[in-house]
Structure formats: C-alpha cells, structure tokens
Design an enzyme around this catalytic site. Structure first.
Site, PDB file in Angstrom:
ATOM      1  CG  HIS A   1      -0.370  -0.260   2.503  1.00 46.35           C
ATOM      2  ND1 HIS A   1      -0.425  -1.500   3.100  1.00 46.35           N
ATOM      3  CD2 HIS A   1       0.317   0.534   3.349  1.00 46.35           C
ATOM      4  CE1 HIS A   1       0.213  -1.457   4.266  1.00 46.35           C
ATOM      5  NE2 HIS A   1       0.662  -0.231   4.441  1.00 46.35           N
TER       6      HIS A   1
ATOM      7  CG  HIS B   1       4.662   5.562   5.118  1.00 41.33           C
ATOM      8  ND1 HIS B   1       4.877   5.521   6.486  1.00 41.33           N
ATOM      9  CD2 HIS B   1       3.439   6.133   4.960  1.00 41.33           C
ATOM     10  CE1 HIS B   1       3.833   6.039   7.113  1.00 41.33           C
ATOM     11  NE2 HIS B   1       2.944   6.415   6.205  1.00 41.33           N
TER      12      HIS B   1
ATOM     13  CG  HIS C   1       0.091   8.229   2.266  1.00 39.27           C
ATOM     14  ND1 HIS C   1      -0.646   7.079   2.460  1.00 39.27           N
ATOM     15  CD2 HIS C   1       0.843   8.381   3.395  1.00 39.27           C
ATOM     16  CE1 HIS C   1      -0.360   6.560   3.640  1.00 39.27           C
ATOM     17  NE2 HIS C   1       0.549   7.336   4.237  1.00 39.27           N
TER      18      HIS C   1
ATOM     19  CD  GLU D   1      -2.731   9.249   4.213  1.00 37.96           C
ATOM     20  OE1 GLU D   1      -3.519   8.348   3.896  1.00 37.96           O
ATOM     21  OE2 GLU D   1      -2.027   9.225   5.253  1.00 37.96           O
TER      22      GLU D   1
ATOM     23  CG  HIS E   1       2.912  10.335   6.658  1.00 34.57           C
ATOM     24  ND1 HIS E   1       1.763   9.570   6.539  1.00 34.57           N
ATOM     25  CD2 HIS E   1       2.542  11.635   6.430  1.00 34.57           C
ATOM     26  CE1 HIS E   1       0.753  10.372   6.239  1.00 34.57           C
ATOM     27  NE2 HIS E   1       1.200  11.612   6.168  1.00 34.57           N
TER      28      HIS E   1
ATOM     29  CB  THR F   1      -3.353   7.902   7.711  1.00 38.34           C
ATOM     30  OG1 THR F   1      -2.118   7.442   7.148  1.00 38.34           O
ATOM     31  CG2 THR F   1      -3.138   9.238   8.414  1.00 38.34           C
TER      32      THR F   1
END
Length: 307
Positions: A90, A117, A119, A129, A142, A225
């Site tokens: 993910h 990581h 997003h 996010e 993050h 999250t």
C-alpha cells in the site's frame, strides 16, 4: 418504466459489490477485488471509527497560534545511512537504521525515527492525505517516530503520545530534485508487492527542506492513517513543500498493489475534526504577515511611481 432500469441496475451492482475482507483504498475496489474501502475501515478495526482520526483538512483561519511551538531540534538527521526500500502493498516504505531524533517544539519527549513512507495520487495528481484549506498536494511524506524509550512501534502505540509523525507536502517543480534520485531510481525495482531493493546511501536531511525552512508548521493530535488507526499520534505538518518534477512524482504510480493493480490514490480521505484544535507555530503567522506586508509595500510603491 425505462427510467427505473438504471437505478435498479446500480442498486444491484452495489448490493453485489459490497466490501469485505481486508482493507483497501478506494482506487483498489472493484467487483473482482472486494475489500473494505476507507469509509468501511471500522469493519476491519473499530478504532478507525474513533473521534480523533487522521488525516484532516486544516482550515488555517481556524488554527490557534501557540508560542510553545518553537523550531524542532533534529538530531542526526544529516547522518548518511544504508537501507532497503520495500513495496509493502500500500506504499513505498524505508526503515531507518540510524538513531535520528526529534525533540523540542512542545513535544512531550524525545522521539526516534523508525521509518518513512509516502502517499500519492495518480501520475502526479492530487494525493496528499492532509489538506490545507481544502488543497490536496500531489504527495505526502510521513517520517514516523516513537518515544526514544520504546523498542518497537507496537509498544509505543499503547501510549497516547507514543508516536510522533512529521508530515511534508510535495509540489510540482519544473526541474528534477536530484536529492531524491536514490529513491526514484529504486522504485523500478519494487513495482510488485513485497518487492524490495537496496537504497543508495541517503540521509533524512536530504529528503526534507533545510532546518531554517522548518519553523512554520501545524500541530494536532490524531491517529495512524491506515488500520488499526490507533489514536496515539502527535502530528506535525510543515508549511514549506518539497519540490519534485512531474516525472519524479509519476514514478510512484508505477508501483502495484498486491492484486497487481496500479498503485494510485493510496491516501485516506480527510476525517472529521470532532472538536479538536489545530495549532500553528508562531513562525507560520510571522511568515504570513511578512508576505502581506511585502505585498502591501509593493502595491504602495507601484501606486507612487510616476506615469
């Protein structure tokens, strides 16, 4: 009669295609891949339906200035380290083997970096996010920290202030950010889930703005999250974005989810604030006031110039 056909077919589709099994992002859900999309994550873990969930939309005019939010102290962020980058199904994630810490800035303790990581959206489109005044950036970094006394994240998450995450936004630049080349070049080797490869030596400092540009930030208490959505996170979100070229941003979308589908839109939608307060550092206000002052001076000078 024909007017009723489409609504009936759509109702049948959603009845058949009901989420089940593991959690997923909205971009993953199809009738061939039934999974719990973000609005149903509480079916996977009840904590995801809590009152202090992340991410959130930060409405800047509703933030509260807090003079205790002084510049953070970054320890060993410039230390070069070797690590492995992995596609965990993910996101792209990197473990941090050095003892790099953050403190001050009204953090209740010293926190050590564990992993980072990202997003992102689709091919450089909106994908952060958190959002600022409703604006969604192309990507968000993050850097996850835990209290220095703990030896693992599982233990740290049992502490309501056990984890501190630094969040950084990205913006599209006209030129490539060469400091990101170790990560961008490694992405082609981890396209499939569980794919991993060695990273060229990097430092945390090279991935984020310089320390002098990290004085303006927002602070609130929230959660992880992704499931289990544990509400043990102190969030610090920095104003100044990191520049990447559109080609660099697009490289992340070449990764694949565990079902082989293109990894895009791996962000959780913003969650209700539920009465929480969002604080801003004093520097954020000073920077904003300076910008207004400079604009006012420029206008005044323009008006005073002879025709």
């Amino acid at each position: 009669m024909q007017q009723l056909v489409l609504p009936v077919l759509l109702a049948s589709f959603w009845t058949v295609c009901t989420g089940s099994g593991d959690w997923c992002y909205q971009s993953q859900f199809t009738c061939d891949h039934l999974c719990n999309v973000p609005e149903n994550w509480n079916h996977v873990n009840s904590a995801c339906g809590g009152q202090k969930q992340s991410p959130i939309n930060i409405v800047t005019r509703k933030t509260f200035k807090d003079d205790r939010l002084t510049p953070l102290k970054f320890q060993n962020y410039e230390e070069i380290f070797r690590s492995t980058i992995i596609n965990n199904g993910h996101s792209a994630q990197v473990q941090i083997p050095t003892v790099s810490t953050i403190s001050r800035g009204d953090l209740p303790d010293e926190y050590k970096a564990v992993q980072f990581h990202l997003h992102w959206g689709a091919n450089g489109g909106p994908g952060s996010e958190h959002t600022i005044d409703g604006e969604q950036y192309p990507m968000e970094l993050h850097i996850v920290h835990m209290k220095k006394a703990y030896s693992d994240l599982t233990t740290a998450l049992r502490d309501t202030e056990g984890v501190a995450v630094l969040g950084f936004f990205y913006e599209v630049s006209s030129s490539s950010n060469r400091k990101y080349e170790p990560i961008i070049s490694a992405l082609q080797n981890i396209q499939a889930t569980n794919g991993n490869t060695s990273l060229s030596p990097i430092s945390l400092a090279q991935l984020i703005p310089s320390e002098k540009n990290l004085t303006a930030y927002y602070r609130y208490k929230g959660s992880l999250t992704t499931p289990g959505c544990t509400e043990s996170v102190i969030w610090t979100l920095f104003e100044n974005p990191i520049p990447l070229s559109i080609e660099q941003l697009q490289a992340f979308s070449k990764l694949q989810f565990n079902d082989g589908k293109q990894m895009t839109g791996n962000f959780r939608p913003v969650q209700p604030l539920n009465g929480r307060k969002v604080y801003r550092s004093g520097s954020a206000v000073i920077l904003a006031n300076s910008a207004i002052l400079l604009a006012t001076i420029a206008i005044a000078l323009g008006l005073s110039e002879p025709n």
